[in-house]
Scaffold this motif. Structure first.
Motif, short mmCIF file in Angstrom:
data_model
loop_
_atom_site.label_atom_id
_atom_site.label_comp_id
_atom_site.label_asym_id
_atom_site.label_seq_id
_atom_site.Cartn_x
_atom_site.Cartn_y
_atom_site.Cartn_z
N UNK A 1 0.86 -1.18 0.00
CA UNK A 1 0.00 0.00 0.00
C UNK A 1 0.90 1.23 0.00
N UNK A 2 0.79 2.04 -1.06
CA UNK A 2 1.62 3.23 -1.17
C UNK A 2 0.79 4.45 -1.49
N UNK A 3 1.44 5.48 -2.05
CA UNK A 3 0.71 6.73 -2.31
C UNK A 3 -0.29 6.59 -3.44
N UNK A 4 -0.19 5.52 -4.23
CA UNK A 4 -1.23 5.23 -5.22
C UNK A 4 -2.19 4.18 -4.69
N UNK A 5 -2.13 3.88 -3.40
CA UNK A 5 -2.97 2.86 -2.82
C UNK A 5 -2.48 1.49 -3.20
N UNK A 6 -3.39 0.64 -3.69
CA UNK A 6 -3.06 -0.70 -4.13
C UNK A 6 -3.38 -0.83 -5.62
N UNK A 7 -2.59 -1.62 -6.31
CA UNK A 7 -2.92 -1.94 -7.71
C UNK A 7 -2.22 -3.22 -8.07
N UNK A 8 -2.94 -4.14 -8.71
CA UNK A 8 -2.32 -5.39 -9.10
C UNK A 8 -3.30 -6.30 -9.82
N UNK A 9 -2.80 -7.48 -10.16
CA UNK A 9 -3.59 -8.47 -10.89
C UNK A 9 -4.62 -9.11 -9.98
N UNK A 10 -5.78 -9.39 -10.52
CA UNK A 10 -6.82 -10.09 -9.77
C UNK A 10 -6.41 -11.54 -9.55
N UNK A 11 -6.74 -12.06 -8.38
CA UNK A 11 -6.43 -13.45 -8.06
C UNK A 11 -6.33 -13.66 -6.56
N UNK A 12 -6.03 -14.88 -6.17
CA UNK A 12 -5.96 -15.22 -4.75
C UNK A 12 -4.58 -14.91 -4.19
N UNK A 13 -4.55 -14.58 -2.90
CA UNK A 13 -3.29 -14.39 -2.21
C UNK A 13 -2.95 -12.92 -1.97
N UNK A 14 -2.01 -12.66 -1.06
CA UNK A 14 -1.68 -11.28 -0.69
C UNK A 14 -0.97 -10.49 -1.79
N UNK A 15 -0.47 -11.18 -2.83
CA UNK A 15 0.18 -10.48 -3.94
C UNK A 15 -0.78 -10.27 -5.10
N UNK A 16 -2.07 -10.32 -4.82
CA UNK A 16 -3.10 -10.12 -5.83
C UNK A 16 -4.20 -9.22 -5.25
N UNK A 17 -4.99 -8.66 -6.15
CA UNK A 17 -6.19 -7.92 -5.75
C UNK A 17 -7.34 -8.91 -5.60
N UNK A 18 -7.96 -8.92 -4.44
CA UNK A 18 -9.05 -9.85 -4.15
C UNK A 18 -9.82 -9.32 -2.94
N UNK A 19 -10.87 -10.02 -2.56
CA UNK A 19 -11.73 -9.51 -1.49
C UNK A 19 -11.00 -9.47 -0.15
N UNK B 1 -7.58 3.29 -4.68
CA UNK B 1 -6.97 4.59 -4.43
C UNK B 1 -7.65 5.26 -3.24
N UNK B 2 -6.86 5.89 -2.39
CA UNK B 2 -7.40 6.55 -1.20
C UNK B 2 -7.17 8.06 -1.29
N UNK B 3 -8.23 8.79 -1.02
CA UNK B 3 -8.21 10.27 -0.98
C UNK B 3 -8.44 10.73 0.45
N UNK B 4 -7.89 11.89 0.77
CA UNK B 4 -8.07 12.43 2.12
C UNK B 4 -9.10 13.55 2.08
N UNK B 5 -9.30 14.20 3.20
CA UNK B 5 -10.42 15.13 3.35
C UNK B 5 -10.33 16.34 2.42
#
Length: 548
Positions: free
Chosen positions: A47-65, A162-166
């Motif tokens: 998680x960085x200044x662009x939030x998270x971004x990655x390939x869909x799939x299972x596991x912590x190195x993927x985007x998933x629920x 992506x996360x935005x602040x107030x």
């Protein structure tokens, strides 16, 4: 325990908490595949200044629920720990938006459930909408933060967060690290409390965004013919509404790319900058005044006129001058990144307004200047623009819809005077010199190649490049002129041009941004021909200097 045994144990623990039957089935099929498990469990999306971004799939190195719910829980922890928010009468609130990519709606609802379960008031967008609508809504609704589920112009297999602040802008350090640390502290997601009473917004939030755009300095000219593509993204309906609200003729839309489609079937890569991505729009736009494209989440805007694509820097210069001619005040500020054209500095000086340079990324552009400054325009060369009027910029992020409106206004005004956007470019070249830009981008398999090239540049910077004297070498490793530290080296050249070298923040690439400044002594076209040759020679010289 062997490395594979450790990955398998982590995979089995993941299976026990994953609520998604698709990723559970995927992971079960991989339990006896050490390489696949190592890919998914040997690292994690950071998680960085662009939030998270990655390939869909299972596991912590993927985007998933699971990844998304952990991110939402970490964000909730940071928000609810802030005394100023917790003690305010309205409490802590977050607005969540999402695009039309695979699982974006699911990720948005999972985030809403986790945040609501943590005691946060949640507003959920009514449907897939552009990223700038979400960025606008943060301030419009008075929220403490915003979440946008999108991977922008990444390939179809990706998604992001992506996360935005107030302030309606993307987060910057050290807040990103604070949220990342909180995410790491989250336990099993199946043990997180999940709420159900979030508020689904109605179309009023979109109308508020459109009203803000209608206040931009759009002039009175409306005679315009345009072609448009949303590139299978979510920009189409909102752009059509925006044009109608502001009195512009609705553009003709590329039929094959009009509807949101997460598979992006007509393009190899859903980015207007990529070769071939604009072919259908350019074909439809033949004989029209203007061609416009948004990327899939509609925060970027690409422009073509007279049968050719304009570069991000060319559009950036035209928009800057248009905004400054239609606004007033000595407190106006224009801002761009260090890798964008130096033309904006010259335009700002001509109009007597303040100018600021930032690191790459709109999160930095929105932090430019001081409390005394009124940001009326910001841009980055990668087709990102935030356009404003006398009230400042309505969206504190890049806004492909507002930009499309402003480009339409500029083109209609030029047409009313008997010209085109290309004529405006020629006018700028005559006034400021032709500022021509290009990139050298080198993809590597071995990241040490990038590290070695940067070290070589720092230890032995060239004294000249393609016949131009290197007049100044700026190393931003320790910060410079108020800029935060960054792995960037800038070489200033004797003709007013420059070379900037930096590793990509998202890909295994070394990126070099080149600029030459050519005076117009006969015609702008002659200057462009010369600039093309100069950039080719400069590209070769930079490659040699870096040992590439």
């Amino acid at each position: 325990m062997s490395e594979h045994g450790g990955d398998r144990a982590r995979a089995e623990a993941w299976l026990g908490q994953d609520p998604d039957p698709e990723t559970r089935a995927e992971l079960r099929a991989l339990l006896d595949d050490p390489a696949a498990l190592a890919d998914r469990f040997g690292a994690k999306l950071e998680f960085g200044t662009a939030g998270l971004r990655g390939e869909l799939g299972a596991g912590p190195n993927r985007m998933n629920r699971v990844t998304v719910m952990r991110a939402a829980a970490g964000l909730a922890s940071v928000l609810t720990s802030r005394d100023d928010l917790r003690e305010s009468s309205g409490g802590v609130s977050v607005v969540i938006g999402y695009d039309a990519r695979h699982k974006s709606d699911v990720f948005a609802e999972d985030s809403a459930a986790v945040l609501t379960g943590a005691g946060v008031t949640v507003h959920l967008m009514p449907r897939p909408l552009p990223t700038p609508v979400l960025a606008y809504a943060v301030r419009h609704l008075g929220c403490a933060a915003g979440i946008m589920v999108t991977a922008s112009h990444n390939p179809p297999r990706d998604n992001g967060y992506k996360v935005y602040w107030e302030d309606g802008a993307q987060i910057i350090p050290p807040l990103d690290q604070e949220i990342s640390t909180a995410i790491d502290a989250v336990g099993r997601v199946d043990e997180l409390p999940r709420g159900t009473d979030w508020r689904v917004l109605d179309e009023a939030v979109v109308e508020a965004y459109l009203r803000s755009l209608a206040r931009l300095p759009l002039g009175t000219a409306r005679d315009l013919t345009a072609a448009y593509t949303p590139l299978h993204g979510v920009g189409g309906a909102v752009l059509a509404q925006a044009f109608a609200w502001c009195g512009f003729p609705e553009p003709d839309v590329v039929a094959e790319q009009a509807a949101p489609d997460p598979d992006f079937p007509t393009v190899a890569f859903p980015n207007p900058e990529e070769p071939g991505a604009m072919d259908l729009a350019l074909a439809l736009g033949k004989g029209r005044d203007l061609v416009i494209a948004n990327d899939p989440d509609a925060d970027r805007c690409a422009v073509a006129a007279g049968g050719r694509m304009l570069t991000g820097d060319e559009v950036g210069g035209l928009l800057a001058e248009y905004v400054l001619r239609h606004t007033d005040g000595s407190d106006r500020l224009v801002a761009t990144t260090i890798v964008s054209s130096s033309l904006l500095r010259a335009i700002a000086a001509e109009h007597g307004v303040r100018y600021a340079e930032t690191l790459t990324g709109f999160k930095w552009i929105m932090k430019a200047g001081t409390d005394r400054d009124r940001l009326v325009y910001g841009y980055e060369e990668a087709l990102g623009y935030s356009v404003g009027g006398d009230d400042g910029v309505p969206v504190h992020d890049k806004d492909g819809i507002g930009t499309a409106l402003m480009v339409a206004a500029m083109a209609a005004s030029a047409k009313e005077s008997g010209g085109t956007l290309l004529d405006l470019l020629d006018d700028q070249a005559r006034r400021y010199g032709l500022h021509a830009t290009a990139q050298l981008s080198v993809r590597v398999e071995d990241l040490s190649v990038i590290a070695d090239a940067m070290a070589r540049l720092r230890e032995s910077p060239p004294g000249e490049l393609a016949g131009r004297t290197v007049t100044e070498v700026d190393d931003l490793a320790e910060g410079l002129d108020g800029l935060p530290p960054a792995d960037v080296v800038r070489l200033r050249l004797s003709d007013g041009g420059r070379v900037i070298v930096r590793p990509s923040g998202t890909e295994p690439k070394l990126k070099c941004y080149l600029e030459v400044v050519v005076p117009v002594t006969s015609s702008p076209e002659e200057a462009r021909t010369r600039a093309t040759g100069d950039l080719t020679a400069l590209r070769e010289a930079v490659a040699d200097a870096l040992g590439l």
